[in-house]
Design an enzyme around this catalytic site. Structure first.
Site, PDB file in Angstrom:
ATOM      1  N   GLU A  13     -17.241  17.297  79.036  1.00 45.81           N
ATOM      2  CA  GLU A  13     -16.773  17.311  80.569  1.00 45.81           C
ATOM      3  C   GLU A  13     -16.762  15.723  81.104  1.00 45.81           C
ATOM      4  OE1 GLU A  13     -19.074  19.633  83.022  1.00 45.81           O
ATOM      5  OE2 GLU A  13     -17.876  21.511  82.219  1.00 45.81           O
ATOM      6  N   GLU A  61     -15.870  26.907  78.320  1.00 49.76           N
ATOM      7  CA  GLU A  61     -17.053  27.454  79.020  1.00 49.76           C
ATOM      8  C   GLU A  61     -16.721  28.324  80.107  1.00 49.76           C
ATOM      9  OE1 GLU A  61     -19.680  24.285  80.268  1.00 49.76           O
ATOM     10  OE2 GLU A  61     -19.677  23.217  78.636  1.00 49.76           O
TER      11      GLU A  61
HETATM   12  C1  GAL Z   1     -20.857  22.368  82.353  1.00 45.83           C
HETATM   13  C2  GAL Z   1     -21.623  21.712  81.052  1.00 45.83           C
HETATM   14  C3  GAL Z   1     -22.553  22.553  80.403  1.00 45.83           C
HETATM   15  C4  GAL Z   1     -23.527  23.051  81.492  1.00 45.83           C
HETATM   16  C5  GAL Z   1     -22.757  23.902  82.208  1.00 45.83           C
HETATM   17  C6  GAL Z   1     -23.506  24.831  83.493  1.00 45.83           C
HETATM   18  O1  GAL Z   1     -20.714  21.632  83.410  1.00 45.83           O
HETATM   19  O2  GAL Z   1     -20.453  21.206  80.335  1.00 45.83           O
HETATM   20  O3  GAL Z   1     -23.243  21.631  79.418  1.00 45.83           O
HETATM   21  O4  GAL Z   1     -24.344  22.264  82.193  1.00 45.83           O
HETATM   22  O5  GAL Z   1     -21.843  23.095  82.947  1.00 45.83           O
HETATM   23  O6  GAL Z   1     -22.798  25.400  84.282  1.00 45.83           O
END
Ligand code: GAL
Length: 683
Positions: free
Chosen positions: A150, A308
């Site tokens: 990110e 994610e």
């Molecule tokens: C994203 C990140 C992850 C974790 C997740 C939590 O922004 O890539 O490492 O922090 O959010 O929602």
């Protein structure tokens, strides 16, 4: 080493076994088997363990993880681990810590504490990537490289002196002589004219409104500085690990602002995105769909990776609501419907310690005897049955234009109204298209528009001549084009296009606006539409945020006028026929009912037919296709329960469906109706 699998829909998560005892790894692998888990992203925050002291590397723990995953037939998306340097990095290179706009140098202690222009960060990150690539490029589990994580999430802009020098170099490449920069930034205004390059600095905190040209270029530069680092890691990986695709996870979501992903996407071998629902929004499911539609367009229509999302609550909103039963399935299938061929989560096992210990996971603190784990396993089964749709493409005949530069210039300081925010305007239109069941691609300003029957350009404030010509050309070639207020107003230097608003689109739209007349917070205006208006239902609709004082030129239909307020009597909505298409202009922010009324004839005019004519409101219907087969996703966001009369076999329930014996989808449920042509009928 494997290729990224394209013959199935992958299912998995970030996997951080280093947070747990070595024995837990065996339990994890066994439970992953139960859940139908097929892909693990490993090592995202592993730098401190991989290089505990400068130049001393420890890979044994990672060897073990990759070997075990491979034995379990789980493919690996291996992170380069450069997202977060260890504490020793801050001690050795204090000048690599990012500096904020106020000049405060930040400390390590969280994550992403590095300046994107810092050469020591670049050097040490590449040294780690070099080690990883040499060690793992031949590992049989490796299927994808994951650069950083990110980018720009926490360290988007660094205002330090190193960044200032990098900014100047970038500006010299862009503009050449200093006079060109002075011209672009309009520095004769307020005595800002530069006589030496060394005086050009990042737009640090100053007395009053900063120079808008400098701000815009600073946003462009900040995106570029991160991209430069991404490219450096990617090139090294391509060299040392040939044939393995490289990605980094984008953050196309409700609060997206920082990186211009239209410029980043060409530097991805596979596009991947992270998406978290924003529960404070009126329509979180529509925002999810919009994010996926933008991501698909960034991927050029090819399948992409949902890298994610969350099984339930996150840990970083003010109130972290838990997902309702069935919501994870709806969210996941909404992404798949819109082109994702991988569904992954943050993270596999919920952490016991650290800043994200209250973030949900596939395996939560309660263990396997839990609703979330049962739903995870169910999702794993459904996605396994979805294997045949991998590689198919989402069908979209409409597009909306999503442009980071227009966002930056719209949301800058000192515009006509702070009530007008770019994302709100785009989302308003997107929500209406979503309600109408129109699948759209969220394309960039340089996209090929020729295949679209309907194109919406919400507040496309900054346009190049080339983009303007492409939009004009699409309308002439037969598309229904909708352009909304504040569009076409400035060129790429953020200079006003003179002669009336909306500048670049005045001729196309047949309208000349003399003055913006935005509305105060909470103020609304009414519209009037004559009985012979093409959209007479707009009569007495209310609008907010914006009005304009302008006039239509002969040949332009006035669809609705402002009935009161500061622009009373002037056109609020117009339409002009052009070539074989139409160009519609909307000079205010319509509410939902107004948008629905206006869009209905536009969608008709574009000839966009619903996949399922009697689709109940609130049921999301999207199609994916390959050369022969069609998969129709039906997602009951309304929670009412639906009868689906489509021909095929539902991959969620395994049941057959037809017009005579419609499939019953339970309230809040989903179906993926697979239609395969009868033998002998292959197209
Ligand atoms: C994203 C990140 C992850 C974790 C997740 C939590 O922004 O890539 O490492 O922090 O959010 O929602």
């Amino acid at each position: 080493m494997r290729q990224w699998p394209t013959d199935r829909v992958l299912f998995g998560a970030d996997f951080n076994p280093e947070q747990w005892s070595p024995e837990t790894l065996d339990d994890d692998i066994a439970l992953m088997g139960q859940a139908g888990f097929t892909v693990a992203t490993v090592g995202v925050f592993g730098w401190a363990l991989l290089e505990p002291e400068p130049g001393r590397y420890e890979f044994e723990w990672l060897d073990r993880v990759l070997d075990r995953l491979h034995n379990a037939d789980i493919v690996v998306d291996l992170a380069t681990a450069t997202a977060s340097p260890p504490p020793w990095f801050a001690r050795m290179h204090p000048e690599a810590m990012p500096v904020n706009r106020d000049g405060l140098r930040l400390s390590h202690g969280s994550r992403q504490t590095w300046c994107p222009s810092n050469p020591d960060y670049r050097r040490r990150a590449l040294a780690l990537v070099d080690q990883l690539a040499r060690r793992y490029s031949g590992h049989p589990a490796l299927a994808l490289w994951h650069v950083g994580n990110e980018f720009g999430c926490h360290n988007l802009m660094c205002f330090c002196d190193v960044s200032a020098a990098h900014f100047r170099t970038w500006l010299q490449d862009r503009y050449g002589p200093l006079d060109e920069l002075n011209e672009a930034w309009g520095t004769t205004f307020w005595s800002q004219r530069y006589s030496e390059w060394i005086d050009v600095v990042p737009p640090r905190t100053t007395t009053a409104i900063p120079n808008p040209g400098a701000e815009l270029d600073w946003q462009r530069f900040s995106s570029h500085a991160h991209l430069e680092h991404h490219i450096a890691e990617r090139e090294l990986l391509h060299e040392l690990s040939p044939g393995v695709p490289v990605t980094t996870n984008f953050m196309v979501n409700h609060s997206v602002t920082g990186l211009d992903y239209n410029r980043w996407a060409p530097h991805q071998d596979i596009v991947s995105n992270d998406h978290y629902l924003a529960n404070h929004l009126p329509h979180p499911a529509a925002e999810l769909a919009m994010s996926a539609d933008i991501t698909r367009a960034l991927a050029g229509g090819d399948p992409w990776i949902l890298m994610e999302h969350s099984t339930s609550a996150v840990n970083w909103q003010s109130v972290n609501t838990a997902k309702a039963p069935g919501q994870m399935m709806r969210d996941s299938l909404s992404h798949v419907a819109r082109g994702a061929d991988t569904v992954a989560f943050f993270q596999w096992r919920a952490s016991r310690a650290g800043a994200e210990k209250y973030h949900s996971a596939m395996l939560g603190h309660a263990g396997t005897d839990s609703r979330v784990f049962r739903e995870v396993a169910e999702l794993g089964e459904v996605l396994a049955r979805c294997a045949p749709l991998a590689g198919s493409r989402t069908v979209a005949k409409a597009a909306f234009i999503f442009d980071w530069e227009s966002m930056w210039s719209t949301d800058a300081a000192s515009t006509p109204s702070e009530q007008h925010r770019y994302n709100d305007e785009v989302r308003g239109w997107y929500d209406a298209l979503y309600r109408a069941g129109v699948t759209c691609d969220g394309v960039g300003p340089e996209a090929d528009l020729s295949g679209y029957a309907l194109i919406v350009a919400p507040s496309l404030h900054l346009v190049t001549d080339r983009t303007a010509q492409a939009i004009i050309g699409a309308a002439n070639a037969g598309a229904q084009v909708v352009i909304t207020y504040f569009s076409g107003t400035v060129d790429e230097r953020d200079h006003i296009r003179l002669g009336g608003y909306p500048g670049a689109f005045c001729d196309l739209l047949g309208i000349r606006v003399e003055e913006f007349a935005p509305l105060l917070p909470g103020q609304t205006v009414s519209l009037s539409a004559d009985a012979d208006s093409p959209v007479s239902q707009l009569d007495q609709q209310t609008a907010s945020v914006w009005s304009e004082r302008g006039r239509a030129i002969p040949g332009t239909d006035v669809v609705a006028r402002f009935a009161d307020g500061p622009s009373v009597g002037d056109p609020a909505i117009t339409r002009r026929s052009t070539g074989s298409g139409s160009a519609w202009y909307v000079a205010t922010r319509l509410d939902g009912a107004g948008l629905d009324a206006l869009l209905a004839p536009i969608i008709d005019g574009a000839g966009i037919e619903a996949v399922w004519h009697s689709r109940p409101r609130g049921v999301d219907v999207v199609q994916r296709r390959n050369e022969t087969d069609t998969w129709t996703f039906v997602i009951d966001q309304a929670g009412l329960g639906v009868s689906v009369p489509l021909e095929g076999v539902d991959l969620v329930s395994g049941e057959a469906s037809s017009a005579d014996q419609p499939l019953r989808v339970a309230p809040g449920g989903c179906a993926v109706v697979h239609w395969h042509p009868p033998t002998g009928d292959d197209r």
